[in-house]
Design a protein around this motif. Structure first.
Motif, PDB file in Angstrom:
ATOM      1  N   GLY A 259      -4.306  -9.259  13.659  1.00 12.45           N
ATOM      2  CA  GLY A 259      -3.634  -8.473  14.693  1.00 12.45           C
ATOM      3  C   GLY A 259      -3.365  -9.408  15.976  1.00 12.45           C
ATOM      4  O   GLY A 259      -3.911 -10.202  16.353  1.00 12.45           O
ATOM      5  N   ARG A 260      -2.666  -8.663  16.875  1.00 16.25           N
ATOM      6  CA  ARG A 260      -2.448  -9.408  18.405  1.00 16.25           C
ATOM      7  C   ARG A 260      -3.446  -8.824  19.552  1.00 16.25           C
ATOM      8  O   ARG A 260      -3.151  -9.234  20.569  1.00 16.25           O
ATOM      9  N   ASP A 261      -4.463  -7.746  19.310  1.00 20.57           N
ATOM     10  CA  ASP A 261      -5.289  -7.531  19.958  1.00 20.57           C
ATOM     11  C   ASP A 261      -6.736  -8.189  19.811  1.00 20.57           C
ATOM     12  O   ASP A 261      -7.628  -7.679  20.123  1.00 20.57           O
ATOM     13  N   GLN A 262      -6.570  -9.662  19.922  1.00 20.01           N
ATOM     14  CA  GLN A 262      -7.773 -10.516  19.678  1.00 20.01           C
ATOM     15  C   GLN A 262      -8.530 -10.352  21.236  1.00 20.01           C
ATOM     16  O   GLN A 262      -9.819 -10.599  21.029  1.00 20.01           O
ATOM     17  N   ALA A 263      -7.983 -10.226  21.956  1.00 18.23           N
ATOM     18  CA  ALA A 263      -8.444 -10.209  23.308  1.00 18.23           C
ATOM     19  C   ALA A 263      -9.374  -9.136  23.435  1.00 18.23           C
ATOM     20  O   ALA A 263     -10.607  -8.972  23.933  1.00 18.23           O
ATOM     21  N   LEU A 267     -13.661  -8.610  23.696  1.00 22.94           N
ATOM     22  CA  LEU A 267     -14.046  -7.883  24.953  1.00 22.94           C
ATOM     23  C   LEU A 267     -15.077  -6.583  24.478  1.00 22.94           C
ATOM     24  O   LEU A 267     -16.056  -6.398  24.918  1.00 22.94           O
ATOM     25  N   THR A 268     -14.655  -6.165  23.274  1.00 19.77           N
ATOM     26  CA  THR A 268     -15.332  -4.697  22.736  1.00 19.77           C
ATOM     27  C   THR A 268     -16.521  -5.373  22.277  1.00 19.77           C
ATOM     28  O   THR A 268     -17.405  -4.832  22.421  1.00 19.77           O
ATOM     29  N   TYR A 282     -15.176  -4.169  10.329  1.00 24.71           N
ATOM     30  CA  TYR A 282     -14.456  -3.933   9.182  1.00 24.71           C
ATOM     31  C   TYR A 282     -12.888  -4.290   9.516  1.00 24.71           C
ATOM     32  O   TYR A 282     -12.443  -3.766  10.567  1.00 24.71           O
ATOM     33  N   ASN A 283     -12.295  -5.338   8.777  1.00 26.69           N
ATOM     34  CA  ASN A 283     -11.018  -5.560   9.120  1.00 26.69           C
ATOM     35  C   ASN A 283     -10.047  -5.234   8.179  1.00 26.69           C
ATOM     36  O   ASN A 283     -10.367  -5.288   6.773  1.00 26.69           O
ATOM     37  N   HIS A 284      -8.763  -4.577   8.541  1.00 23.57           N
ATOM     38  CA  HIS A 284      -7.897  -3.973   7.592  1.00 23.57           C
ATOM     39  C   HIS A 284      -6.668  -4.641   7.788  1.00 23.57           C
ATOM     40  O   HIS A 284      -6.337  -5.049   8.863  1.00 23.57           O
ATOM     41  N   ARG A 285      -6.142  -4.584   6.736  1.00 26.57           N
ATOM     42  CA  ARG A 285      -4.585  -5.261   6.653  1.00 26.57           C
ATOM     43  C   ARG A 285      -3.516  -4.183   5.778  1.00 26.57           C
ATOM     44  O   ARG A 285      -3.872  -3.797   5.029  1.00 26.57           O
ATOM     45  N   VAL A 286      -2.594  -3.680   6.390  1.00 23.77           N
ATOM     46  CA  VAL A 286      -1.761  -2.707   6.082  1.00 23.77           C
ATOM     47  C   VAL A 286      -0.938  -3.459   4.749  1.00 23.77           C
ATOM     48  O   VAL A 286      -0.353  -4.265   5.049  1.00 23.77           O
ATOM     49  N   VAL A 287      -0.977  -2.902   3.817  1.00 26.19           N
ATOM     50  CA  VAL A 287      -0.245  -3.206   2.449  1.00 26.19           C
ATOM     51  C   VAL A 287       0.188  -2.150   2.003  1.00 26.19           C
ATOM     52  O   VAL A 287      -0.388  -1.066   1.695  1.00 26.19           O
ATOM     53  N   ARG A 288       1.754  -2.184   1.613  1.00 26.88           N
ATOM     54  CA  ARG A 288       2.567  -1.008   1.001  1.00 26.88           C
ATOM     55  C   ARG A 288       1.972  -0.741  -0.192  1.00 26.88           C
ATOM     56  O   ARG A 288       1.358  -1.527  -1.052  1.00 26.88           O
ATOM     57  N   VAL A 310     -11.488   1.918  17.060  1.00 30.57           N
ATOM     58  CA  VAL A 310     -10.207   1.156  16.308  1.00 30.57           C
ATOM     59  C   VAL A 310      -9.666   0.349  17.249  1.00 30.57           C
ATOM     60  O   VAL A 310      -8.982   0.845  18.532  1.00 30.57           O
ATOM     61  N   VAL A 311      -9.538  -1.012  17.117  1.00 31.40           N
ATOM     62  CA  VAL A 311      -9.245  -2.002  18.257  1.00 31.40           C
ATOM     63  C   VAL A 311      -7.745  -2.537  17.881  1.00 31.40           C
ATOM     64  O   VAL A 311      -7.544  -3.180  17.250  1.00 31.40           O
ATOM     65  N   SER A 312      -6.583  -1.406  18.322  1.00 29.91           N
ATOM     66  CA  SER A 312      -5.369  -1.986  17.931  1.00 29.91           C
ATOM     67  C   SER A 312      -4.163  -1.200  18.886  1.00 29.91           C
ATOM     68  O   SER A 312      -4.491  -0.177  19.039  1.00 29.91           O
ATOM     69  N   SER A 313      -3.120  -2.173  19.242  1.00 31.84           N
ATOM     70  CA  SER A 313      -1.970  -1.471  19.656  1.00 31.84           C
ATOM     71  C   SER A 313      -0.680  -1.265  19.053  1.00 31.84           C
ATOM     72  O   SER A 313       0.026  -0.980  19.588  1.00 31.84           O
ATOM     73  N   ASN A 314      -1.123  -1.667  17.555  1.00 30.66           N
ATOM     74  CA  ASN A 314       0.077  -1.538  16.590  1.00 30.66           C
ATOM     75  C   ASN A 314      -0.065  -0.292  16.126  1.00 30.66           C
ATOM     76  O   ASN A 314      -0.713   0.373  15.249  1.00 30.66           O
TER      77      ASN A 314
END
Length: 462
Positions: A259-263, A267-268, A282-288, A310-314
């Motif tokens: 994802g794009r929120d690595q910074a 920080l977290t 836990y790393n998750h990737r959206v798969v249809r 949850v660290v994501s702005s997606n």
């Protein structure tokens, strides 16, 4: 004669805001040397006369009545002599026990009612354009309400509002002399203009406040009179994670694979490490058509509080993940408490039920609690004066204006040494300023943490 002058001064002050009535007494005036703890109002009370009479007799303004100035008091000789003797006795009696008033000692500062403080407000109002900037006009309107509240408390303010759009650039504004002899400068609002201002006001003693742009953080370390109001990402995340309860359950850190929120993720992890909070990742990737409900159910326990950061702005990622987490929470009876980020409030495709059922926590730079009585009072005043609803810019203008004007009024020109003593409960923001290094300025380390509740209320955590 004296009574007539008194009422002429009073009437002139009420009608015009100032008065130039001069009436010198026919008796010999007494000399009074101004001391640290005195202003024109204290002196006038001592001699049982009006402040304006003394000022006019000496051809001075209230701001010019400072320590060491010798005033001529035009009053009856008997009264003047008695007051002068009493003043001398008091000075001799307490010389060894009373510490002289020092205006640079913010902890013992005494507000001077009637002394006018010079304040500048720099905004890109674009008043000469066909369409002025309505957002910053609202900021200005909120600031005016704060200034009026301080005026009611006794503060004298000479407010200079500068439309940055009327100048070619910030150096041109400074070179025009518009900021000379100012005690407090609020603005400008954009980082590039703030940097230019700091570079062109070398030697000035004015406090400079960046009211909106978090990008000015890089200017804090080298400017000891600079204040940044917007809390940086570190402190927003830090304040959020303080509501974790690792002793009552497991802490999980969820992120988007690649994802794009690595910074923010780094920080977290840094804050969790500094706070010595154990967590699992836990790393998750959206798969249809992928169903991760069973996997998540195996991770979480049914008898503890499973706290999920949850660290994501997606938005797509968050929507999918929360859908699965909610099924585990409600269908598999695994209690989950969510911790997200500020951008989630703008998501449109995420079911708000997920936020409330899993008690989502967010750390925000500003949030409006409409249940507060003082906010309702502000709303009524704003609507009555400006015939419109205030935006967050109006609230921010009030919050910034009230905090820093009150700091200057109650703690004096060195209020930066007493930020922890400045009482404030802003309408939409929290202020807790921390000095950055021995030669640095001040940064706001506070934010508003809110929690969504199952009964569909939103709670502001104190």
């Amino acid at each position: 004669m004296k009574r007539m002058v008194k009422y002429m001064v009073l009437a002139c002050t009420i009608l015009l805001g100032s008065c130039s009535v001069v009436a010198k007494a026919q008796t010999k005036p007494v000399e009074h040397t101004v001391r640290w703890m005195e202003n024109i109002y204290i002196i006038a009370k001592k001699y049982k006369t009006e402040p304006q009479i003394i000022l006019d007799y000496n051809n001075l303004t209230a701001n010019q009545v400072r320590r060491g100035v010798v005033l001529l008091i035009p009053w009856e000789e008997a009264t003047a002599d008695a007051a002068h003797k009493q003043d001398s006795l008091a000075r001799d009696e307490f010389m060894d026990v009373v510490v002289p008033f020092n205006p640079n000692d913010c902890s013992n500062y005494l507000p001077y009612p009637g002394i006018s403080h010079s304040v500048s407000l720099i905004l890109p109002l674009q008043l000469t354009d066909e369409q002025p900037n309505s957002l910053f006009i609202e900021f200005y309107q909120g600031f005016l309400l704060a200034a009026e509240d301080l005026r009611q408390e006794g503060m004298g303010i000479i407010l200079r509002t500068l439309d940055l759009a009327a100048y070619p650039n910030m150096p041109a504004l400074v070179q025009a002399g518009a900021l000379q002899n100012q005690e407090l400068i609020i603005g400008p609002v954009f980082a590039e203009d703030v940097f230019a201002l700091l570079q062109n006001t070398y030697g000035s003693e004015a406090k400079i406040v960046s009211p909106l742009d978090p990008r000015t953080e890089q200017a804090v370390e080298a400017n000891p009179r600079f204040f940044q109001v917007s809390p940086p990402p570190y402190w927003q995340q830090y304040n959020l994670l303080q509501y974790l309860e690792p002793q009552s359950g497991m802490v999980w850190l969820f992120s988007e694979e690649g994802g794009r929120d690595q910074a923010l993720l780094a920080l977290t992890k840094q804050i969790l490490g500094e706070s010595q909070i154990p967590y699992r990742e836990y790393n998750h990737r959206v798969v249809r058509e992928q169903n991760i409900t069973d996997n998540l159910a195996q991770l979480f326990q049914s008898d503890v509080n499973n706290q999920v950061i949850v660290v994501s702005s997606n938005e797509a990622f968050v929507s999918d993940l929360l859908r699965n987490l909610h099924m585990v929470h409600s269908g598999r009876q695994r209690p989950i408490t969510l911790f997200g980020n500020a951008g989630w409030r703008n998501f449109e495709s995420v079911d708000l039920d997920y936020y409330h059922q899993m008690r989502l926590h967010l750390s925000l730079s500003n949030y409006i609690d409409y249940e507060r009585a003082d906010l309702k009072h502000f709303l009524a005043r704003y609507r009555a004066l400006f015939q419109t609803e205030p935006s967050p810019y109006a609230y921010q203008g009030y919050d910034v204006g009230y905090y820093f004007l009150r700091a200057l009024y109650t703690k004096g020109p060195r209020f930066e040494d007493c930020t922890e003593l400045i009482p404030a409960r802003p309408l939409q923001s929290n202020f807790r300023f921390q000095k950055v290094g021995p030669n640095g300025g001040f940064i706001n380390t506070d934010s508003r943490v809110i929690r969504y509740l199952p009964d569909y209320r939103i709670e502001v955590l104190r």
